[in-house]
Each structure stands twice: as C-alpha cells, then as structure tokens.
Design a protein around this motif. Structure first.
Motif, PDB file in Angstrom:
ATOM      1  N   GLY A 146       0.840  -1.186   0.000  1.00  0.00           N
ATOM      2  CA  GLY A 146       0.000   0.000   0.000  1.00  0.00           C
ATOM      3  C   GLY A 146       0.874   1.234   0.000  1.00  0.00           C
ATOM      4  N   VAL A 147       0.234   2.394  -0.101  1.00  0.00           N
ATOM      5  CA  VAL A 147       0.956   3.661  -0.073  1.00  0.00           C
ATOM      6  C   VAL A 147       0.369   4.515   1.039  1.00  0.00           C
ATOM      7  N   ARG A 148       1.248   5.024   1.900  1.00  0.00           N
ATOM      8  CA  ARG A 148       0.820   5.912   2.970  1.00  0.00           C
ATOM      9  C   ARG A 148       1.296   7.323   2.640  1.00  0.00           C
ATOM     10  N   TYR A 149       0.361   8.275   2.694  1.00  0.00           N
ATOM     11  CA  TYR A 149       0.654   9.676   2.428  1.00  0.00           C
ATOM     12  C   TYR A 149       0.618  10.405   3.769  1.00  0.00           C
ATOM     13  N   ALA A 150       1.794  10.713   4.317  1.00  0.00           N
ATOM     14  CA  ALA A 150       1.889  11.292   5.655  1.00  0.00           C
ATOM     15  C   ALA A 150       2.207  12.777   5.573  1.00  0.00           C
ATOM     16  N   CYS A 151       1.460  13.577   6.334  1.00  0.00           N
ATOM     17  CA  CYS A 151       1.678  15.020   6.359  1.00  0.00           C
ATOM     18  C   CYS A 151       2.804  15.370   7.329  1.00  0.00           C
ATOM     19  N   GLY A 152       3.741  16.186   6.859  1.00  0.00           N
ATOM     20  CA  GLY A 152       4.845  16.595   7.705  1.00  0.00           C
ATOM     21  C   GLY A 152       4.497  17.702   8.666  1.00  0.00           C
ATOM     22  N   ARG A 153       3.309  18.285   8.551  1.00  0.00           N
ATOM     23  CA  ARG A 153       2.926  19.390   9.433  1.00  0.00           C
ATOM     24  C   ARG A 153       2.018  18.924  10.565  1.00  0.00           C
ATOM     25  N   CYS A 154       0.873  18.339  10.221  1.00  0.00           N
ATOM     26  CA  CYS A 154      -0.093  17.982  11.263  1.00  0.00           C
ATOM     27  C   CYS A 154      -0.052  16.506  11.646  1.00  0.00           C
ATOM     28  N   GLY A 155       0.666  15.688  10.852  1.00  0.00           N
ATOM     29  CA  GLY A 155       0.764  14.275  11.176  1.00  0.00           C
ATOM     30  C   GLY A 155      -0.364  13.424  10.636  1.00  0.00           C
ATOM     31  N   ASP A 156      -1.354  14.033   9.999  1.00  0.00           N
ATOM     32  CA  ASP A 156      -2.444  13.250   9.409  1.00  0.00           C
ATOM     33  C   ASP A 156      -1.892  12.405   8.268  1.00  0.00           C
ATOM     34  N   ASP A 157      -2.562  11.289   7.997  1.00  0.00           N
ATOM     35  CA  ASP A 157      -2.124  10.491   6.856  1.00  0.00           C
ATOM     36  C   ASP A 157      -3.310   9.853   6.160  1.00  0.00           C
ATOM     37  N   MET A 158      -3.077   9.465   4.924  1.00  0.00           N
ATOM     38  CA  MET A 158      -4.079   8.745   4.144  1.00  0.00           C
ATOM     39  C   MET A 158      -3.414   7.486   3.609  1.00  0.00           C
ATOM     40  N   PHE A 159      -4.159   6.404   3.635  1.00  0.00           N
ATOM     41  CA  PHE A 159      -3.633   5.130   3.154  1.00  0.00           C
ATOM     42  C   PHE A 159      -4.476   4.628   1.989  1.00  0.00           C
ATOM     43  N   ALA A 160      -3.819   4.027   1.005  1.00  0.00           N
ATOM     44  CA  ALA A 160      -4.525   3.442  -0.132  1.00  0.00           C
ATOM     45  C   ALA A 160      -3.808   2.179  -0.570  1.00  0.00           C
ATOM     46  N   ASN A 161      -4.574   1.197  -1.031  1.00  0.00           N
ATOM     47  CA  ASN A 161      -3.927   0.038  -1.625  1.00  0.00           C
ATOM     48  C   ASN A 161      -3.150   0.491  -2.861  1.00  0.00           C
ATOM     49  N   VAL A 162      -2.032  -0.128  -3.129  1.00  0.00           N
ATOM     50  CA  VAL A 162      -1.124   0.361  -4.161  1.00  0.00           C
ATOM     51  C   VAL A 162      -1.770   0.337  -5.540  1.00  0.00           C
ATOM     52  N   GLU A 163      -2.695  -0.581  -5.775  1.00  0.00           N
ATOM     53  CA  GLU A 163      -3.362  -0.642  -7.069  1.00  0.00           C
ATOM     54  C   GLU A 163      -4.129   0.636  -7.381  1.00  0.00           C
ATOM     55  N   ALA A 164      -4.861   1.144  -6.385  1.00  0.00           N
ATOM     56  CA  ALA A 164      -5.688   2.332  -6.601  1.00  0.00           C
ATOM     57  C   ALA A 164      -4.857   3.578  -6.860  1.00  0.00           C
ATOM     58  N   THR A 165      -3.609   3.595  -6.383  1.00  0.00           N
ATOM     59  CA  THR A 165      -2.799   4.807  -6.498  1.00  0.00           C
ATOM     60  C   THR A 165      -2.399   5.138  -7.929  1.00  0.00           C
ATOM     61  N   VAL A 166      -2.450   4.161  -8.837  1.00  0.00           N
ATOM     62  CA  VAL A 166      -1.988   4.420 -10.208  1.00  0.00           C
ATOM     63  C   VAL A 166      -3.142   4.708 -11.161  1.00  0.00           C
ATOM     64  N   LEU A 167      -4.369   4.730 -10.665  1.00  0.00           N
ATOM     65  CA  LEU A 167      -5.515   4.889 -11.564  1.00  0.00           C
ATOM     66  C   LEU A 167      -5.456   6.185 -12.356  1.00  0.00           C
ATOM     67  N   SER A 168      -4.942   7.254 -11.753  1.00  0.00           N
ATOM     68  CA  SER A 168      -4.888   8.545 -12.445  1.00  0.00           C
ATOM     69  C   SER A 168      -3.543   8.788 -13.135  1.00  0.00           C
ATOM     70  N   HIS A 169      -2.672   7.813 -13.133  1.00  0.00           N
ATOM     71  CA  HIS A 169      -1.374   7.986 -13.792  1.00  0.00           C
ATOM     72  C   HIS A 169      -1.590   8.185 -15.298  1.00  0.00           C
ATOM     73  N   PRO A 170      -0.832   9.069 -15.946  1.00  0.00           N
ATOM     74  CA  PRO A 170      -1.046   9.364 -17.380  1.00  0.00           C
ATOM     75  C   PRO A 170      -1.026   8.135 -18.276  1.00  0.00           C
ATOM     76  N   SER A 171      -0.167   7.174 -17.993  1.00  0.00           N
ATOM     77  CA  SER A 171      -0.103   5.988 -18.849  1.00  0.00           C
ATOM     78  C   SER A 171      -1.360   5.137 -18.715  1.00  0.00           C
ATOM     79  N   VAL A 172      -1.958   5.115 -17.508  1.00  0.00           N
ATOM     80  CA  VAL A 172      -3.200   4.365 -17.303  1.00  0.00           C
ATOM     81  C   VAL A 172      -4.359   5.086 -17.975  1.00  0.00           C
ATOM     82  N   VAL A 173      -4.410   6.403 -17.816  1.00  0.00           N
ATOM     83  CA  VAL A 173      -5.450   7.197 -18.460  1.00  0.00           C
ATOM     84  C   VAL A 173      -5.390   7.014 -19.974  1.00  0.00           C
ATOM     85  N   ALA A 174      -4.174   7.049 -20.534  1.00  0.00           N
ATOM     86  CA  ALA A 174      -4.006   6.875 -21.983  1.00  0.00           C
ATOM     87  C   ALA A 174      -4.380   5.464 -22.418  1.00  0.00           C
ATOM     88  N   PHE A 175      -4.008   4.466 -21.618  1.00  0.00           N
ATOM     89  CA  PHE A 175      -4.322   3.059 -21.911  1.00  0.00           C
ATOM     90  C   PHE A 175      -5.823   2.874 -22.104  1.00  0.00           C
TER      91      PHE A 175
END
Length: 312
Positions: free
Chosen positions: A222-251
């Motif tokens: 998975g991918v964890r997106y951690a904030c360096g200021r407030c400490g909040d984070d968001m987690f996503a399975n690694v598959e979902a993280t590439v959905l908006s990648h340009p190569s996927v959009v073009a595919f």
C-alpha cells in the motif's frame, strides 16, 4: 536608480543612495500570521459578524456600508461599524466600490454551506450497481457518522472510506450519493498525491509499505501519504494509487474509456489485491492494469513513483 550609464549624480559607497546587493538585507518575503487562530475563531463567534460575511458572499458586487448594514439587518450604525471593523483585514476588505470578502472570508462561508462543522449524513444504505470485488455480495454506500463508506453489504470490506462534507450531497438525488462519494474521494486522494494534506494543506510524503498493517490480510502493498505538518495520513492500496497515472489514463482512452468518468469499482484490478512485490530492499511493486486481454504493467518504487512501465 543606476542603469549602467552616467546618471548625473554620484553616491558615496554605503550612503543613503547605495543600492542593496543581491542576497543583502532586503526582505525575501514569507508567510506572515495576519491573525492568531484563537483570534480568528473569536471574530466569527458572533451572529452579526457571521451574518456580515454571508451577506457579502451572496452579493454580486461590493456593498456600501449602508447597503451591507441593511442586508445584515442591524439598525444601529455604530454597533454595526464596531463588528465590521473587527472583520476588516481578516475576512472583509474595503474596495473602491464598497466592502467585499477576502479569500479567507469566502472559505469561511463555503465551510458553513458545506456543513463541515454543522451537519452530518444519516440514513439507510444506498445500493451501488456493482458487485463486491472480494466476494459475491453487493456494494452499498454506508453512512457512519462522519465517514462515508462504499462497502460490501455481506463481507463489510471497504472499497472506499473517507470523510465527505454533507454539503457535497445536498443537491444530488440520494441514489447518486455513492457516485458523489466516489468522486469526492478521488479528488481528495489526488490532492494527497500532488503533495497537499487534506487537513492542513501541509507537505505530504508518500512511501510504499509492504504488508501494511491496515489491510495486511488483503493487500501485499500500500501507499501511505503522511503530512509533515499535522501528522495526518491517508492510506490506499497500491493498485488504486496508479488509476490517475497518465499511462493508465491513456491506456483506457485508447480503448474508449474515460477513467475520470468511471467509478473506481468498475476497474477490478484497482480494488483487488493484484499487485506483486518484486523486490524488498529497496521495495519495488508491480501493478498490472488489464482490459479485455490487453495488459499494462507499472513498477513503483519506495516513494510510490512509477519508475517503469511496459505493455504485455
């Protein structure tokens, strides 16, 4: 100001007319605190002041003092001027045409309308026209106080789970709420991907996690997106993280599919544990993107960046 020629005047070195060298004592600019957090909340903790910013928000053009006072409904001009003066600079600005909101003032009213602090979403689950990617059950949107989940009605596994401001739903029929929640989730997630925390807008540092504790029984990475200021984070399975990648959009665009207009649960590979860990030190994960026999494979590094792609 010197222009490289004879200016007709001379200045002694270090005198009043001496120019500052680059990198000298001239201020470089920065973030300046206009009002303390306590002061900002105190300013808005008054019915007249909150009504003032709302009246300016609803106005098409700046309002004169008298027009604004009438809109707020305060008879005593002295009393109204007292409250207006408190808002000047922070939430209200003066223009040649009268009074108008600052950007901060507009955001305050927007937060009120969105119901972020005053409303909640309740009600029965709303069915989703899609099957659960984990079992043979059906998906539904579930409203758990502050959070909206799109999850399986049978196994209760989440496809998405995120806070969605109640105001986002208010102008949509209830049957469209799952789609609204999905679009909001994707928008929020992309903010994190672009480096901005969804809570405080601070800098976000993404990193790849192998055997993530959040979903270790389902996903290998998975991918964890951690904030360096407030400490909040968001987690996503690694598959979902590439959905908006340009190569996927073009595919998908090549195959007549608009990724932005298609809910994430329509992409089986994005909501199922399809990724493979191909290296652990440093970590590398491959995500297969598939459509009707065609296949695109993306490789992510420890920073969740796509470092390799290939068609298969």
């Amino acid at each position: 100001m010197a222009d490289g020629g004879d200016s007709g005047a001379e200045s002694e070195p270090g005198g009043d007319d001496a120019e500052s060298e680059p990198g000298g004592d001239e201020p470089e600019g920065g973030i300046v605190e206009r009002v303390s957090a306590e002061g900002a909340f105190e300013l808005l903790g008054n019915e007249t002041r909150l009504a003032t910013v709302r009246a300016l928000f609803e106005a098409d053009d700046p309002l004169s003092f008298s027009a604004l006072r009438d809109a707020v409904g305060v008879r005593d001009s002295g009393q109204f001027n007292y409250h207006l003066d408190k808002l000047r600079g922070s939430f209200v600005r003066e223009t040649d045409g009268g009074y108008a909101l600052t950007a901060a003032g507009a955001y305050v009213v927007g937060s009120v309308l969105a119901g972020q602090y005053t409303k909640t979403v309740t009600g029965d689950p709303v069915p989703v026209d899609a099957d659960c990617p984990y079992c043979e059950g059906s998906l539904a949107a579930l409203f758990d106080e502050e959070y909206v989940r799109v999850a399986c009605a049978d196994c209760d596994r989440n496809v998405i789970s995120l806070f969605v401001p109640p105001g986002a739903f208010e102008d949509h029929p209830r049957e469209e709420w799952p789609a609204v929640a999905e679009r909001w989730t994707r928008r929020t997630f992309e903010n994190y991907q672009h480096g901005f925390c969804g809570i405080c807008h601070g800098p976000v540092d993404p990193h790849l996690e192998l055997d993530p504790p959040d979903v270790h029984d389902v996903y290998d990475a998975g991918v964890r997106y951690a904030c360096g200021r407030c400490g909040d984070d968001m987690f996503a399975n690694v598959e979902a993280t590439v959905l908006s990648h340009p190569s996927v959009v073009a595919f998908y665009y090549e195959r007549g599919i608009d990724v932005a207009e298609t809910p994430i649960w329509a992409f089986d590979w994005a909501v199922q544990p399809t990724a493979s860990v191909v290296a652990e030190d440093p970590p590398r994960v491959e995500v297969p993107v598939e459509h009707e026999g065609d296949r695109l494979v993306l490789t992510l590094d420890e920073h969740a960046d796509v470092v390799e792609e290939r068609r298969a």
